[in-house]
Design a protein around this motif. Structure first.
Motif, PDB file in Angstrom:
ATOM      1  N   VAL A 121      37.518  45.327  74.085  1.00  0.00           N
ATOM      2  CA  VAL A 121      38.801  44.666  73.841  1.00  0.00           C
ATOM      3  C   VAL A 121      39.822  45.699  73.394  1.00  0.00           C
ATOM      4  N   ASN A 122      41.091  45.357  73.600  1.00  0.00           N
ATOM      5  CA  ASN A 122      42.191  46.165  73.090  1.00  0.00           C
ATOM      6  C   ASN A 122      42.736  45.515  71.825  1.00  0.00           C
ATOM      7  N   GLU A 123      43.100  46.352  70.876  1.00  0.00           N
ATOM      8  CA  GLU A 123      43.740  45.804  69.678  1.00  0.00           C
ATOM      9  C   GLU A 123      45.169  45.444  70.033  1.00  0.00           C
TER      10      GLU A 123
ATOM     11  N   GLU B 223      42.891  54.294  64.819  1.00  0.00           N
ATOM     12  CA  GLU B 223      41.442  54.259  65.023  1.00  0.00           C
ATOM     13  C   GLU B 223      41.093  54.814  66.388  1.00  0.00           C
ATOM     14  N   ASN B 224      39.947  55.476  66.431  1.00  0.00           N
ATOM     15  CA  ASN B 224      39.342  55.800  67.712  1.00  0.00           C
ATOM     16  C   ASN B 224      38.504  54.602  68.149  1.00  0.00           C
ATOM     17  N   ASP B 225      37.813  54.725  69.305  1.00  0.00           N
ATOM     18  CA  ASP B 225      36.966  53.618  69.753  1.00  0.00           C
ATOM     19  C   ASP B 225      35.998  53.233  68.639  1.00  0.00           C
ATOM     20  N   GLU B 226      35.894  51.932  68.423  1.00  0.00           N
ATOM     21  CA  GLU B 226      35.003  51.435  67.388  1.00  0.00           C
ATOM     22  C   GLU B 226      34.031  50.435  68.003  1.00  0.00           C
TER      23      GLU B 226
ATOM     24  N   LYS C 209      40.404  52.730  71.109  1.00  0.00           N
ATOM     25  CA  LYS C 209      41.237  53.486  70.162  1.00  0.00           C
ATOM     26  C   LYS C 209      42.669  52.978  70.239  1.00  0.00           C
ATOM     27  N   ASN C 210      43.299  52.950  69.098  1.00  0.00           N
ATOM     28  CA  ASN C 210      44.606  52.300  69.008  1.00  0.00           C
ATOM     29  C   ASN C 210      45.391  52.868  67.839  1.00  0.00           C
ATOM     30  N   ASP C 211      46.657  52.471  67.807  1.00  0.00           N
ATOM     31  CA  ASP C 211      47.542  52.808  66.669  1.00  0.00           C
ATOM     32  C   ASP C 211      47.585  54.312  66.414  1.00  0.00           C
ATOM     33  N   SER C 212      48.040  55.038  67.397  1.00  0.00           N
ATOM     34  CA  SER C 212      48.212  56.476  67.217  1.00  0.00           C
ATOM     35  C   SER C 212      49.141  56.718  66.023  1.00  0.00           C
ATOM     36  N   PRO C 213      48.719  57.486  65.013  1.00  0.00           N
ATOM     37  CA  PRO C 213      49.551  57.664  63.817  1.00  0.00           C
ATOM     38  C   PRO C 213      50.718  58.612  64.073  1.00  0.00           C
ATOM     39  N   VAL C 214      51.888  58.235  63.598  1.00  0.00           N
ATOM     40  CA  VAL C 214      53.080  59.079  63.661  1.00  0.00           C
ATOM     41  C   VAL C 214      53.522  59.336  62.227  1.00  0.00           C
ATOM     42  N   ARG C 215      53.729  60.605  61.897  1.00  0.00           N
ATOM     43  CA  ARG C 215      54.074  60.936  60.509  1.00  0.00           C
ATOM     44  C   ARG C 215      54.658  62.334  60.436  1.00  0.00           C
TER      45      ARG C 215
ATOM     46  N   GLY D 152      43.304  57.959  67.573  1.00  0.00           N
ATOM     47  CA  GLY D 152      44.183  57.043  68.276  1.00  0.00           C
ATOM     48  C   GLY D 152      44.486  57.536  69.684  1.00  0.00           C
ATOM     49  N   PRO D 153      45.141  56.703  70.486  1.00  0.00           N
ATOM     50  CA  PRO D 153      45.435  57.070  71.872  1.00  0.00           C
ATOM     51  C   PRO D 153      46.542  58.105  71.948  1.00  0.00           C
TER      52      PRO D 153
END
Length: 760
Positions: free
Chosen positions: A151-153, A221-224, A252-258, A289-290
């Motif tokens: 599934v995709n988040e 997250e990476n693939d979980e 994997k989802n929500d690539s962090p930007v900071r 993340g992606p």
């Protein structure tokens, strides 16, 4: 009472026995009448039938109530009890089938084949048999779907994952299955809701779809891989242990930007500030993340209005063409740049913020901390000021007069450069000499702290000066600003030390004056005449001191130094008297010339012109030595001292007549001297004058010369002249009486010639 009760109990027992041993016969079930059994091929139910009462042959029927459901091999049985026996046992066998069944309860009745007045059914006459549920009557629960799903988040919303469960075999009753999601590695609660719970099968329900919510957790997250386990079941069902779990992969989802860091501290001269922005990396730099899609985010710059906030285009420039940061696919790092403007204005630390805006984020990404950067431009151009001693104090020596002031406020500390904030610095005063005594013996405090409020540029350092009565020479002190004690961001710069002095005090080099006043006088004795002067050096007597003075003789009249007459004293007009160190008194005798004429009413004027230290050089110009208040005295020449002019009282002509009645007449002409000091001899002479001066002879007047004596203390005498008579006709005659010379410090006054007219 006890015996009566026992007799009554015996009667009751006999009555019961008679009832059971006489009358009717009764048939009933005996022993266990309620049975709970499992459905097995070996299950047999043992029913005991008992006869009581009058013996008789009895046949009893045991039969099931209702229809034959096939759960028993025999549902009907007959039992014969001869009169010689009291009971019979009937056996009922359970039939083991393959049908899922819930708990079933059956009732067996005891009946008689025919009615009889003598044989009756007793109680209990029924038996209940419960066959427990069997052949999975409540079902076997398992997943009925792929063992692995992906599934995709979702982004900004929630999404459902359908879980299909089946209830095989029986569907009796309500069955509740408990599930739990494990592994991860992150907690399942962050990705699913619920992470554990119950799934309920209603009676008769064999297939159920349970929607599991996939959460948008905003966590990179990476693939979980998660596993959904069926943990337990209630309601009699079982769990199929071969299909009691499924795996769910959350991509994997929500690539962090900071930002790579949250704060930057830069000097004003830094020129260009590069701020790194990253996506798809955790704090340790590992990819998470992606990163296969483009991500963009917009930033904003936040400034304030106070002096502690940097201003865009005044303190810094944004070098980006626009405020959108773009990460192409597979790009993880980028920079935004700002130019720091270097000016010459003193400024405190100034800040501005760069904030990534969450609502502008595009792509599969989330903002994580730090998403705000605080940029601080360091204090520059001395924003808090440079503290130093006021340079104007070095234009001349700072001197404090202990005798005149008790509080000195002439020392100031300046704050150059910026005046931001409240700042302070500690100061200390030390002696700049070998004097071991504490500074506080002369002034207080010896140390303290100077405070500058925001905007303040000048502060006075007040000192309290201790005024004692001890004559002291000038003392040097050193004021120091202690650079290591500065507070509030300021600096200490040169000049940070000031040498100042407390001037000599309490007339350490002496106060010179006439003393005592009554000892200032004119003296005359057989050895001569002189001025007797007495001086005192009061208070301190350190060093040799010279007194400069003048002594003038001023004739009677205005006491004006311009009228002074020389040649009276045996000294020049300007003179010096020296006081050696330690000497407190000096007496001075100024001789008056022997040939000097002192006029009555004239004055000797003594003027103290100045006083100076001759064998010491003070550290600073000294207050002492100095002169007393009375700097001029005049000594009047009294008659007893004066020996000045001798003359006639008047210069009017004296008319004398030749005597007629006597041969001669003596005329006394008054002579006066101005002053009575000592004895004086005056010589005089007569000299004929006029057109007939040759006619004057000794026969007319005598003597023609002579002298008179003024005794000491005597101011008046007379010259005696004899006028003689004759019978010679003559014209009037004129004679000049002249004072010719003197002896003993006197001079003739303007009335030293007198006309005598002899009338014939």
């Amino acid at each position: 009472m006890g015996m009566h009760s026992d007799s009554l109990l015996v009667y009751l027992i006999l009555a019961v026995l008679i009832c059971f041993t006489s009358g009717e016969t009764e048939v009933k079930f005996s022993g266990q009448t309620e049975f709970v059994v499992n459905e097995t091929s070996t299950t047999v139910i043992r029913l005991v039938i008992e006869r009581t009462g009058k013996p008789a042959n009895v046949t009893a029927i045991v039969s099931i109530h209702g229809e034959d459901t096939g759960d028993f091999f025999d549902t009907y049985a007959a039992a014969f009890i001869p009169d010689t026996e009291t009971n019979r046992t009937v056996y009922i066998s359970v039939c083991d089938d393959d049908l899922p069944e819930a708990d079933e309860t059956f009732t067996f009745y005891l009946t008689l084949p025919k009615q009889s007045a003598k044989i009756k059914l007793g109680s209990p006459k029924t038996v209940t048999v419960t066959i427990l549920s069997n052949d999975n009557a409540f079902g076997i629960i398992s997943f009925n779907m792929s063992a692995l799903i992906t599934v995709n988040e979702p982004q900004g919303r929630n999404e459902f994952v359908p879980l299909t469960l089946i209830r095989e075999r029986g569907t009796y009753g309500t069955v509740v299955v408990t599930f739990e999601i494990k592994d991860g590695p992150n907690p399942a609660e962050e990705d699913f809701s619920p992470a554990k719970g119950n799934i309920t099968f209603a009676p008769g329900k064999s297939v159920l779809i349970y929607n599991l919510t996939v959460l948008d957790d905003q966590i990179p997250e990476n693939d979980e891989l998660f596993v959904v386990y069926l943990r337990s079941v209630e309601g009699g069902a079982e769990i199929n242990t071969t299909k009691n779990s499924i795996q769910i992969i959350v991509r994997k989802n929500d690539s962090p930007v900071r930002f790579i860091q949250s704060t930057y501290m830069v000097p004003e001269e830094a020129d260009v500030l590069r701020i790194q922005v990253v996506r798809g990396k955790d704090d340790s730099g590992k990819l998470i993340g992606p990163d296969d899609c483009e991500v963009s985010v917009t930033y904003t710059i936040i400034t304030g209005n106070s002096t502690s906030h940097a201003q865009l285009n005044l303190d810094f420039l944004d070098l980006q063409p626009n405020t959108t940061i773009v990460f192409p696919p597979l790009v993880h790092e980028t920079y935004i740049k700002f130019k720091i403007l270097d000016d010459a204005i003193p400024e405190i630390a100034e800040t501005f913020q760069i904030v990534l805006l969450k609502d502008t984020l595009q792509g599969d990404a989330v903002l994580v901390n730090p998403s705000t950067v605080h940029v601080t431009i360091q204090p520059n151009d001395k924003p808090y000021g440079v503290l130093s001693i006021n340079s104007i104090l070095f234009a001349q020596i700072v001197i404090i007069d202990e005798d005149k002031i008790s509080r000195f406020e002439g020392i100031t500390i300046v704050r150059n450069g910026g005046t931001h904030g409240n700042v302070s610095v500690t100061w200390v005063i030390i002696r700049n000499s070998s004097d071991p005594s504490p500074v506080t013996a002369d002034l207080i405090p010896e140390t303290g702290e100077i405070y500058f409020d925001q905007g303040q540029m000048l502060v006075t350092l007040p000192l309290n000066i201790l005024n004692d009565d001890i004559p002291e020479e000038a003392e040097p002190y050193l004021l120091q600003l202690l650079a290591h004690t500065v507070q509030g961001g300021a600096e200490v710069s040169e000049p940070s030390e000031l040498l100042f002095y407390i001037q000599d005090s309490d007339d350490v080099y002496g106060l010179i004056k006439f003393y005592p006043l009554e000892n200032q006088k004119i003296e005359s004795n057989p050895t001569g005449r002189f001025l007797s002067l007495s001086f005192a050096r009061e208070r301190g007597t350190v060093g040799d001191v010279q007194l400069i003075y003048t002594a003038l003789y001023i004739p009677a009249g205005d006491l004006d130094p311009e009228r002074a007459k020389d040649g009276i004293l045996n000294i020049s007009r300007n003179n010096i008297l020296t006081f050696p160190e330690g000497k407190t008194h000096e007496t001075l005798n100024i001789p008056i010339r022997n040939d000097a004429f002192l006029q009555n009413g004239a004055h000797f004027l003594i003027q103290l012109k100045g006083v100076e230290l001759v064998n010491k050089i003070p550290l600073v110009p000294s207050v002492s030595p100095r002169l007393g208040e009375i700097r001029n005295i005049s000594l009047r020449i009294t008659p007893d001292i004066a020996n000045g002019e001798i003359g006639f009282i008047s210069n009017l002509p004296i008319i004398l007549s030749e005597p007629e009645d006597s041969p001669a007449t003596e005329v006394s002409i008054a002579l006066h001297r101005d002053g009575t000091d000592g004895q004086a001899t005056v010589f005089w002479s007569l000299k004929p004058s006029g057109i007939n001066q040759k006619a004057v002879t000794h026969d007319d007047i005598s003597p023609f010369n002579g002298s008179v004596i003024f005794l000491s203390g005597q101011s008046d005498t007379t010259i005696n002249i004899t006028i003689k008579a004759d019978d010679i006709p003559e014209m009037n005659e004129t004679v000049l009486l002249t004072l010719d010379r003197y002896r003993k410090f006197y001079s003739y006054a303007s009335y030293a010639v007198l006309h005598l007219y002899i009338k014939k």
